[in-house]
Design a protein around this motif. Sequence first.
Motif, mmCIF file in Angstrom:
data_model
loop_
_atom_site.group_PDB
_atom_site.id
_atom_site.type_symbol
_atom_site.label_atom_id
_atom_site.label_comp_id
_atom_site.label_asym_id
_atom_site.label_seq_id
_atom_site.Cartn_x
_atom_site.Cartn_y
_atom_site.Cartn_z
ATOM 1 N N CYS A 57 0.810 -1.223 0.000
ATOM 2 C CA CYS A 57 0.000 0.000 0.000
ATOM 3 C C CYS A 57 0.846 1.278 0.000
ATOM 4 C CB CYS A 57 -0.975 -0.019 1.168
ATOM 5 S SG CYS A 57 -2.232 -1.318 1.022
ATOM 6 N N PRO A 58 1.946 1.371 0.781
ATOM 7 C CA PRO A 58 2.798 2.549 0.654
ATOM 8 C C PRO A 58 3.386 2.703 -0.749
ATOM 9 C CG PRO A 58 3.304 1.383 2.686
ATOM 10 C CD PRO A 58 2.378 0.505 1.905
ATOM 11 N N ASN A 59 3.635 1.602 -1.435
ATOM 12 C CA ASN A 59 4.124 1.684 -2.807
ATOM 13 C C ASN A 59 3.040 2.196 -3.749
ATOM 14 O OD1 ASN A 59 6.819 1.294 -3.337
ATOM 15 N ND2 ASN A 59 6.667 -0.886 -3.779
ATOM 16 N N VAL A 60 1.792 1.779 -3.531
ATOM 17 C CA VAL A 60 0.676 2.304 -4.323
ATOM 18 C C VAL A 60 0.589 3.815 -4.139
ATOM 19 C CG1 VAL A 60 -1.829 2.311 -4.617
ATOM 20 C CG2 VAL A 60 -0.626 0.151 -4.264
ATOM 21 N N LEU A 61 0.662 4.245 -2.888
ATOM 22 C CA LEU A 61 0.618 5.682 -2.591
ATOM 23 C C LEU A 61 1.751 6.422 -3.294
ATOM 24 C CD1 LEU A 61 0.002 7.254 0.901
ATOM 25 C CD2 LEU A 61 1.853 8.099 -0.538
ATOM 26 N N ALA A 62 2.969 5.879 -3.211
ATOM 27 C CA ALA A 62 4.130 6.531 -3.811
ATOM 28 C C ALA A 62 4.025 6.585 -5.334
ATOM 29 C CB ALA A 62 5.406 5.809 -3.391
ATOM 30 N N LEU A 63 3.549 5.519 -5.940
ATOM 31 C CA LEU A 63 3.378 5.502 -7.389
ATOM 32 C C LEU A 63 2.375 6.555 -7.828
ATOM 33 C CD1 LEU A 63 3.414 1.655 -7.863
ATOM 34 C CD2 LEU A 63 4.858 3.222 -9.187
ATOM 35 N N GLU A 64 1.270 6.663 -7.113
ATOM 36 C CA GLU A 64 0.277 7.671 -7.459
ATOM 37 C C GLU A 64 0.843 9.075 -7.278
ATOM 38 O OE1 GLU A 64 -3.436 6.976 -5.514
ATOM 39 O OE2 GLU A 64 -3.746 5.035 -6.497
ATOM 40 N N LYS A 65 1.640 9.282 -6.235
ATOM 41 C CA LYS A 65 2.254 10.582 -6.012
ATOM 42 C C LYS A 65 3.240 10.922 -7.126
ATOM 43 C CE LYS A 65 4.484 13.365 -2.416
ATOM 44 N NZ LYS A 65 4.914 13.406 -0.998
ATOM 45 N N ALA A 66 3.859 9.892 -7.696
ATOM 46 C CA ALA A 66 4.809 10.094 -8.793
ATOM 47 C C ALA A 66 4.114 10.288 -10.136
ATOM 48 C CB ALA A 66 5.778 8.919 -8.869
#
Length: 295
Positions: free
Chosen positions: A258-267
């Motif tokens: 989930c933190p990776n999903v968040l980071a990808l969306e932020k990118a």
Amino acid sequence: MDATVSKRWLLARLYEPEQTIVDCRFTLGKPDAGRKSYEQEHIPGAIYLDLELDLSSPLGEHGGRHPLPDPEVLAARLAKLGIGNDSRVVAYDDENGMNAARLWWLLRYLGHEQVYILEGGFSAWKAEKFPVTDHQPVRVPSTFVPKVQVQMLAGVDEVRRISEQTIDAALHASSTAADSALALPILIDSRANDRYQGMNETLDKTAGHIPGAVNFFWKETQNADGSVKNSEQLTEHFAGLDKHREIIVYCGSGVTACPNVLALEKAGYKNVKLYAGSWSDWISYEQNPVATGEE
């Protein structure tokens, strides 16, 4: 608005009535530790949600170590605790945001967009000498009607098909195969590299990764203080990933993905799905292949 909020942002809005603060602290292998920490001290007004009791379904043959909770069951639990469709939710933990990100993802999966993660978590909050308490608030029940966003989720059949097609394209070195590979979704394994390679597995019965997956360790999306890197840093971190392709993210049990999903969306990645069952679900099917080493 960004998916994360600063400590001072929360401090300035600590007692706003439309806001619910959620303590998500949880320690794997010590299932009572998070709740005990909450009962000892927490951010004023915060309620507690348990990763395994509230944010997961009971274990079954498939679904992984932390199966997704039933949407209606979770919605009823949220409503009982006073979280409604119009609530603003701020989640925190003390595990680099991984459990708070699970709640962030789940709420958005239920169609609730007003959910944020506190940067740095509880320890950083306390280190700033911001207020803490042991008082547990009395909550007035609310109404939460879920609007499940099915496009956010990938199942094992979809992941299996993508894995097979990715490997097939890699084995056939032709221009047609290359074009086909570029159209396929990208599988991202969020675990530490030694677990991805199958060198060090302490949580699941089988070591390795889903064939065709690439590795982006979730903690590398964060700064030293536990805050999420800015969009420019994350764009550099995920360099090489096509922003026009679908991305499916997994980890061991669907939590640290989930933190990776968040980071990808932020990118700036717009089409990101979670394989919620993740590695622990994948290996529950005997026919699913396992890869080791680097892809």
